[in-house]
Design a protein around this motif. Structure first.
Motif, PDB file in Angstrom:
ATOM      1  N   PRO A 169       0.842  -1.199   0.000  1.00 55.36           N
ATOM      2  CA  PRO A 169       0.000   0.000   0.000  1.00 55.36           C
ATOM      3  C   PRO A 169       0.876   1.247   0.000  1.00 55.36           C
ATOM      4  O   PRO A 169       1.864   1.320   0.729  1.00 55.36           O
ATOM      5  CB  PRO A 169      -0.797  -0.124   1.300  1.00 55.36           C
ATOM      6  CG  PRO A 169      -0.803  -1.592   1.606  1.00 55.36           C
ATOM      7  CD  PRO A 169       0.546  -2.088   1.145  1.00 55.36           C
ATOM      8  N   LEU A 170       0.484   2.233  -0.797  1.00 59.12           N
ATOM      9  CA  LEU A 170       1.321   3.423  -0.981  1.00 59.12           C
ATOM     10  C   LEU A 170       0.547   4.681  -0.611  1.00 59.12           C
ATOM     11  O   LEU A 170      -0.487   4.971  -1.196  1.00 59.12           O
ATOM     12  CB  LEU A 170       1.789   3.521  -2.434  1.00 59.12           C
ATOM     13  CG  LEU A 170       2.683   4.708  -2.806  1.00 59.12           C
ATOM     14  CD1 LEU A 170       3.988   4.665  -2.030  1.00 59.12           C
ATOM     15  CD2 LEU A 170       2.955   4.714  -4.312  1.00 59.12           C
ATOM     16  N   SER A 171       1.063   5.401   0.357  1.00 60.24           N
ATOM     17  CA  SER A 171       0.474   6.669   0.760  1.00 60.24           C
ATOM     18  C   SER A 171       1.584   7.707   0.865  1.00 60.24           C
ATOM     19  O   SER A 171       2.121   8.153  -0.141  1.00 60.24           O
ATOM     20  CB  SER A 171      -0.278   6.520   2.079  1.00 60.24           C
ATOM     21  OG  SER A 171      -0.859   7.733   2.475  1.00 60.24           O
ATOM     22  N   GLY A 172       1.996   8.040   2.086  1.00 64.26           N
ATOM     23  CA  GLY A 172       3.119   8.963   2.241  1.00 64.26           C
ATOM     24  C   GLY A 172       4.456   8.341   1.910  1.00 64.26           C
ATOM     25  O   GLY A 172       5.438   9.047   1.687  1.00 64.26           O
ATOM     26  N   GLY A 173       4.506   7.007   1.918  1.00 65.29           N
ATOM     27  CA  GLY A 173       5.716   6.321   1.501  1.00 65.29           C
ATOM     28  C   GLY A 173       6.553   5.710   2.606  1.00 65.29           C
ATOM     29  O   GLY A 173       7.547   5.048   2.323  1.00 65.29           O
ATOM     30  N   GLY A 174       6.180   5.901   3.868  1.00 71.93           N
ATOM     31  CA  GLY A 174       6.980   5.338   4.943  1.00 71.93           C
ATOM     32  C   GLY A 174       7.036   3.820   4.902  1.00 71.93           C
ATOM     33  O   GLY A 174       8.110   3.223   5.028  1.00 71.93           O
TER      34      GLY A 174
END
Length: 294
Positions: free
Chosen positions: A185-190
């Motif tokens: 899953p990709l959001s802010g990238g953390g």
């Protein structure tokens, strides 16, 4: 920012992730990989699910939050911590802070589901609901930091948070050394950057894919533009993947650019179908943000 000068911009390394694994051992769950017979049959090769739903807080965010808080110096702990969250990071920080005896405040927007807000309050954290976006909540939190001197635990763009999430990559490789594709899953990238750093360093041939919702895909829009761009947040089944990546992004944008092999945007109908498939075929209850990989 949780014990490290972001202006140094030192990349997160495999060594940082291994240090994080030792630091958080005993504080978080080492989650299993579970074979999905249904998905494996559909695609003609083994498909394993990394069950971060088994963390005490129900999400991977506990790893990064715990590593960040354990990395704080005494003065930073004494000031108390503050987080901005779409729900899961805030719950992770609140849980870790309670365990370590650190006071905690979490800022969230009006889009965060009530069930996540209630779970954070139940952990004893102060909760502030403000604005209609993650960016709105962050702006208010920054004013609180200026006023009260709280220690900010960034939800993704922080080396200790990234390293904590990267412990998932170590566990994947321990349990599945021949892994060929990792879908994140990709959001802010953390989460993506932590896993990608571990996997790409130890197994460069593996492909890393980032998946998110169709509307408000902040990181993918930024990758397409070649720089961080603003995003309009909308309600989504994958609400935990909402929010921008920040115009002053110090780590995750460049790291995602370096490691990502492909991206995919999903409609709300596709996210709903993934959640349904997980429940019917694998008896796993997962929120939309956790189901996008399926």
């Amino acid at each position: 920012m949780s014990g490290q000068d972001v202006h140094a911009r030192r990349p997160v390394t495999l060594s940082d992730i291994r240090d994080a694994a030792h630091r958080i051992a005993g504080h978080v769950t080492r989650t299993p990989l579970r074979l999905s017979p249904y998905l494996s049959e559909q695609f003609g090769h083994p498909v394993q699910l990394k069950l971060e739903t088994m963390q005490d807080t129900g999400a991977f965010k506990l790893r990064g939050a715990t590593n960040a808080l354990l990395s704080l110096g005494p003065a930073e702990r004494d000031r108390g911590v503050i987080a901005v969250s779409t729900g899961n990071h805030g719950r992770g920080v609140a849980y870790a802070a309670k365990a370590l005896g650190i006071t905690c405040c979490v800022y969230m927007s009006e889009l965060v589901p009530a069930v996540k807000v209630d779970a954070i309050r139940a952990l004893g954290a102060e909760v502030v609901i403000t604005g209609r976006s993650q960016d709105d909540a962050e702006a208010e939190a920054m004013m609180r930091i200026d006023r009260d001197g709280l220690t900010y635990i960034h939800p993704f763009d922080d080396p200790h948070v990234i390293a904590g999430q990267g412990t998932i990559g170590l566990e994947i490789l321990e349990d599945m050394p021949d892994v060929a594709n990792v879908i994140v899953p990709l959001s802010g990238g953390g989460l993506f950057c932590g896993i990608a750093t571990a996997v790409k360093t130890m197994k460069p041939s593996a492909r890393l894919s980032g998946v998110t919702m169709e509307n408000g895909a902040a990181m993918i829009d930024s990758l397409d533009a070649g720089k961080p761009v603003p995003v309009e947040e909308t309600e989504s089944l994958a609400d935990s993947l909402g929010g921008g990546i920040g115009f002053d992004n110090a780590f995750t944008f460049n790291m995602t650019q370096r490691y990502i092999d492909d991206t995919l945007r999903l409609s709300e109908a596709q996210i709903a179908a993934a959640m349904k498939t997980l429940f019917i075929e694998d008896r796993i209850v997962a929120e939309g943000g956790g189901a996008v990989g399926v």
